[in-house]
Design a protein around this motif. Structure first.
Motif, PDB file in Angstrom:
ATOM      1  N   PHE A 201       0.901  -1.353  -0.081  1.00  0.00           N
ATOM      2  CA  PHE A 201       0.049   0.011  -0.068  1.00  0.00           C
ATOM      3  C   PHE A 201       0.957   1.298  -0.033  1.00  0.00           C
ATOM      4  CE2 PHE A 201      -2.687  -3.146   2.253  1.00  0.00           C
ATOM      5  CZ  PHE A 201      -3.677  -3.317   1.405  1.00  0.00           C
ATOM      6  N   ASN A 202       1.928   1.274  -1.136  1.00  0.00           N
ATOM      7  CA  ASN A 202       2.611   2.380  -1.169  1.00  0.00           C
ATOM      8  C   ASN A 202       1.900   3.782  -1.307  1.00  0.00           C
ATOM      9  OD1 ASN A 202       5.044   1.009  -0.454  1.00  0.00           O
ATOM     10  ND2 ASN A 202       5.284   0.287  -2.533  1.00  0.00           N
ATOM     11  N   GLY A 203       2.233   4.725  -0.605  1.00  0.00           N
ATOM     12  CA  GLY A 203       1.272   6.159  -0.722  1.00  0.00           C
ATOM     13  C   GLY A 203       0.151   6.089  -0.082  1.00  0.00           C
ATOM     14  N   PHE A 204      -0.230   5.324   0.826  1.00  0.00           N
ATOM     15  CA  PHE A 204      -1.563   4.983   1.665  1.00  0.00           C
ATOM     16  C   PHE A 204      -0.825   5.053   2.948  1.00  0.00           C
ATOM     17  CE2 PHE A 204      -2.778   3.714  -2.394  1.00  0.00           C
ATOM     18  CZ  PHE A 204      -3.945   4.460  -2.929  1.00  0.00           C
ATOM     19  N   SER A 205      -1.828   5.447   3.970  1.00  0.00           N
ATOM     20  CA  SER A 205      -1.712   5.092   5.270  1.00  0.00           C
ATOM     21  C   SER A 205      -2.863   4.114   5.660  1.00  0.00           C
ATOM     22  CB  SER A 205      -2.049   6.210   6.220  1.00  0.00           C
ATOM     23  OG  SER A 205      -2.266   5.845   7.511  1.00  0.00           O
ATOM     24  N   LYS A 206      -2.652   2.811   6.242  1.00  0.00           N
ATOM     25  CA  LYS A 206      -3.303   1.885   6.356  1.00  0.00           C
ATOM     26  C   LYS A 206      -3.767   1.654   7.656  1.00  0.00           C
ATOM     27  CE  LYS A 206      -2.266  -2.258   6.636  1.00  0.00           C
ATOM     28  NZ  LYS A 206      -1.430  -3.846   6.453  1.00  0.00           N
ATOM     29  N   GLU A 207      -5.078   1.431   8.075  1.00  0.00           N
ATOM     30  CA  GLU A 207      -5.848   0.979   9.469  1.00  0.00           C
ATOM     31  C   GLU A 207      -6.667  -0.075   8.936  1.00  0.00           C
ATOM     32  OE1 GLU A 207      -5.049   2.265  12.061  1.00  0.00           O
ATOM     33  OE2 GLU A 207      -3.878   3.916  11.517  1.00  0.00           O
ATOM     34  N   PRO A 208      -6.595  -1.112  10.026  1.00  0.00           N
ATOM     35  CA  PRO A 208      -7.514  -2.157   9.746  1.00  0.00           C
ATOM     36  C   PRO A 208      -8.949  -1.937  10.141  1.00  0.00           C
ATOM     37  CG  PRO A 208      -6.457  -2.569  11.995  1.00  0.00           C
ATOM     38  CD  PRO A 208      -5.735  -1.337  11.173  1.00  0.00           C
ATOM     39  N   LEU A 209     -10.025  -2.383   9.420  1.00  0.00           N
ATOM     40  CA  LEU A 209     -11.250  -2.143   9.668  1.00  0.00           C
ATOM     41  C   LEU A 209     -12.258  -3.240  10.240  1.00  0.00           C
ATOM     42  CD1 LEU A 209     -13.363   0.033   9.211  1.00  0.00           C
ATOM     43  CD2 LEU A 209     -13.529  -0.651   6.810  1.00  0.00           C
ATOM     44  N   GLY A 210     -11.938  -3.537  11.556  1.00  0.00           N
ATOM     45  CA  GLY A 210     -12.671  -4.558  12.243  1.00  0.00           C
ATOM     46  C   GLY A 210     -12.213  -5.995  12.110  1.00  0.00           C
ATOM     47  N   GLU A 211     -12.560  -7.057  12.566  1.00  0.00           N
ATOM     48  CA  GLU A 211     -12.234  -8.408  12.209  1.00  0.00           C
ATOM     49  C   GLU A 211     -12.842  -8.771  10.944  1.00  0.00           C
ATOM     50  OE1 GLU A 211     -10.617 -10.080  14.430  1.00  0.00           O
ATOM     51  OE2 GLU A 211     -10.299  -8.177  15.811  1.00  0.00           O
ATOM     52  N   GLN A 212     -12.120 -10.002  10.399  1.00  0.00           N
ATOM     53  CA  GLN A 212     -12.414 -10.526   9.257  1.00  0.00           C
ATOM     54  C   GLN A 212     -13.979 -11.193   9.348  1.00  0.00           C
ATOM     55  OE1 GLN A 212      -9.380 -13.583   8.500  1.00  0.00           O
ATOM     56  NE2 GLN A 212     -10.920 -15.123   9.025  1.00  0.00           N
ATOM     57  N   ARG A 213     -14.829 -11.240   8.321  1.00  0.00           N
ATOM     58  CA  ARG A 213     -15.981 -11.716   8.341  1.00  0.00           C
ATOM     59  C   ARG A 213     -16.068 -13.115   7.291  1.00  0.00           C
ATOM     60  NH1 ARG A 213     -16.130  -6.683   6.709  1.00  0.00           N
ATOM     61  NH2 ARG A 213     -16.538  -7.274   4.554  1.00  0.00           N
TER      62      ARG A 213
END
Length: 633
Positions: A201-213
């Motif tokens: 994800f070069n060029g982005f700031s990444k944050e997890p969005l909850g648990e996997q579904r």
């Protein structure tokens, strides 16, 4: 008999020479691949076979591997004797998968033995997007659900039991706008030991969005089990950004026995597993496969300059802003808590409020002092993305009485929906400020009325009675005993010293009277005593522990250094304390301690201090006072 022994020895010698020749034959290197026609989803076995009994200085190096992922799987050795010929093999096993489609030359493998560099053969590998069997899901048709496409191909005889895909909900966001990246894995087959490799994800700031579904979906009468993982992405620069494919390596259950074709023989345990009912219908085995999603291109738009103000907050996306004041009626010197809460899908970790106006626009007088508390940021996943909430608190301390206004707070943000800038406004507040309680001692100039009656006129000494010496009658008054030499010396010293004693006592008395009339001198002399008395009255469990200590320190400095009053701030310490008497280090230490006390008092952390922290503050104050007592005489 001797001849027979000789013949046996000769025969044995010939045998060992022949065996040694076979064992220490020259080294040979071969590069072997399970098959040369593979799909992007497959992971197949690669081997480097080294023949000979030489010691290798390092493991083999496989050249021209830039289009493949190659992972070591272990080594093994094999010694075989066929028709008297002995061969020694060392086998290096690898798992190979392709990273792009095309026709590539793999190898050679390079081996160094006894200082010699040996090269193997090369292999031409053809990589295509799909293949046959369970390892080959079909390509997705634009606008069609991938599972549905696979199901339709299954009905046609190409049974694809799994697929992966990666998508974003917005491929042309603005700089700083949140987008959602979703990785999806669907399968109808049993899997094991899955390993997911996400892009950088070069060029982005990444944050997890909850648990996997995990959920199931029926398509064309077939049930698919789907796993989804979401991430919130925030583009950090404008322009064209590429998100590389995601890579999933897993093991799936395939039926149909061992390998067919290729250069590797079938497993010797194949028939054993065929008798197991679980592996019925021709046998089954676990096969490692690689699944790659498609890469994603994101075009990030820069924020427009039209309408962008100097006060732009940096928030991109809709925003909620509200303000609360803990109380609106208070006294001079008291504090109220002003709380601002901002909620947005924009990343708020670096967000800060605009400066609040503390000066009256009409009179130019300073109305307040603001003390910032440590902000808190929370985030929670929602169906539309990651939602941030940032809480910023300020302690508001009014500096004068009357009706004072805290103006509304305006916040400019950018709305991607309308492609324009907008404002959100938090309400202002009106404070009714009464005079303070007078806790701080008021400075009284020496030429003013003396409330302590220090300059009051002293009473005259009254003569209450007379001590009459006895009257001596007769001639004995004219006679005296003769004094000895020693008595004469003592008497002479008394006559000489008495005037000096009188003059000294008189000077001391006059000096004392002058000092008793000097208010500054009295404060200096009583500063330390008053400080110790005040510190002794502060209980450790007091709610105002830190504020009371700061008050004692300020009053000591006021008395000891004849400052204009005890109401000075930490920022004014550098200007008020005399540098001719105190070192820069001591002045800085006093300033930092007062700043810490003010922050704890008005920032709301005073109640959170432990007993150890309170003792450290107390010890630090006494150390400063001790240094001042030594410096100022």
């Amino acid at each position: 008999m001797q001849m027979q022994v000789v013949k046996v020895l000769v025969a044995m010698s010939f045998f060992w020479i022949l065996l040694a020749t076979k064992l220490f034959a020259s080294v040979g290197v071969s590069l072997l691949l399970e098959r040369s026609d593979i799909s992007m989803q497959e992971e197949i076995e690669l081997q480097v076979v080294v023949e000979g009994n030489e010691n290798l200085s390092a493991p083999p190096e496989i050249l021209n591997r830039q289009n493949f992922n190659i992972q070591e799987q272990g080594t093994s050795s094999q010694v075989s004797i066929v028709n008297g010929a002995t061969s020694v093999q060392k086998i290096f096993s690898y798992a190979l998968s392709a990273t792009k489609e095309g026709k590539f030359t793999l190898g050679p493998a390079k081996v160094t033995a006894n200082g010699k560099v040996l090269l193997s053969n090369t292999i031409v590998v053809k990589v295509h997007s799909s293949g046959s069997g369970n390892a080959s899901p079909s390509a997705q048709v634009p606008g069609q659900d991938q599972a549905q496409a696979n199901s339709e191909e299954d009905a046609g005889g190409n049974a694809n039991g799994f697929y992966v895909e990666a998508v974003v909900n917005n491929s042309s966001p603005y700089l700083g706008e949140q987008i959602i990246y979703t990785f999806r894995f669907a399968r109808r087959e049993q899997i094991a030991n899955g390993q997911l490799g996400l892009p950088d994800f070069n060029g982005f700031s990444k944050e997890p969005l909850g648990e996997q579904r995990e959920y199931e979906k029926v398509i064309n009468g077939q049930s698919w089990r789907i796993t989804e993982i979401d991430f919130a992405l925030f583009p950090m620069k404008s322009g064209d950004l590429a998100i590389a494919p995601a890579r999933l390596i897993t093991e799936v259950m395939v039926r149909g026995g061992g390998r067919r074709g290729g250069v590797f023989p079938p497993s010797p345990f194949g028939r054993f597993f065929e008798d197991d009912p679980f592996f019925a219908a021709g046998g089954a085995r676990l096969k490692r496969i690689q699944l790659l999603s498609k890469g994603i291109n994101v075009k990030v738009r820069a924020l427009p300059e039209a309408g962008k103000g100097l006060e732009f907050s940096g928030v991109v996306g809709d925003v909620q802003l509200k303000a609360e004041l803990s109380k609106s009626n208070l006294k001079v010197g008291e504090s109220a808590t002003l709380t601002y809460t901002i909620i947005s899908r924009s990343k708020l970790s670096e967000f800060s409020l605009p400066e609040l106006t503390a000066v009256d626009a009409t009179t130019g007088q300073q109305n307040f002092k603001f003390y910032d508390d440590k902000p808190t940021t929370e985030q929670r996943p929602t169906e539309s993305g990651l939602l941030y909430q940032k809480t910023l608190k300020k302690a508001v301390v009014p500096l004068r009485e009357g009706t004072l206004q805290i103006p509304p707070l305006k916040l400019q943000y950018f709305d991607p929906t309308s492609n324009s800038y907008h404002y959100k406004e938090a309400q202002g507040f009106t404070l009714q400020v009464a005079p303070g309680d007078g806790e701080q001692t008021k400075y009284v100039p020496s030429n003013s009325d003396d409330p302590m009656n220090l300059n009051a006129k002293k009473k005259e000494v009254q003569l209450l009675g007379q001590d009459l010496a006895p009257i001596i009658h007769g001639r004995e008054i004219l006679t005296s005993d003769k004094l000895s030499y020693g008595e004469q010396i003592v008497l002479l010293l008394l006559y000489t010293l008495m005037p000096l004693f009188y003059l000294g006592t008189r000077f001391w008395k006059n000096r004392r009277d002058e000092r008793m009339e000097d208010e500054d001198y009295l404060r200096k002399e009583c500063a330390y005593k008053s400080f110790k008395s005040g510190m002794g009255k502060i209980p450790e469990g007091s709610k105002h522990y830190v504020a009371d200590i700061a008050k004692c320190l300020r009053e000591y400095l006021w008395h000891k250094l004849s400052l204009p009053g005890p109401g000075f701030t930490a920022a004014e310490v550098s200007m008020l304390l005399p540098r001719t008497m105190l070192s820069e280090a001591l002045i800085l230490e006093i300033k930092e301690l007062l700043e810490y006390c003010d922050f704890a008092q008005y920032g709301g952390d005073a109640d959170k201090l432990s007993s150890k922290q309170k003792k450290e503050i107390r010890d630090r104050v006494f150390a400063i006072i001790k240094s001042l007592e030594k410096t100022i005489k």
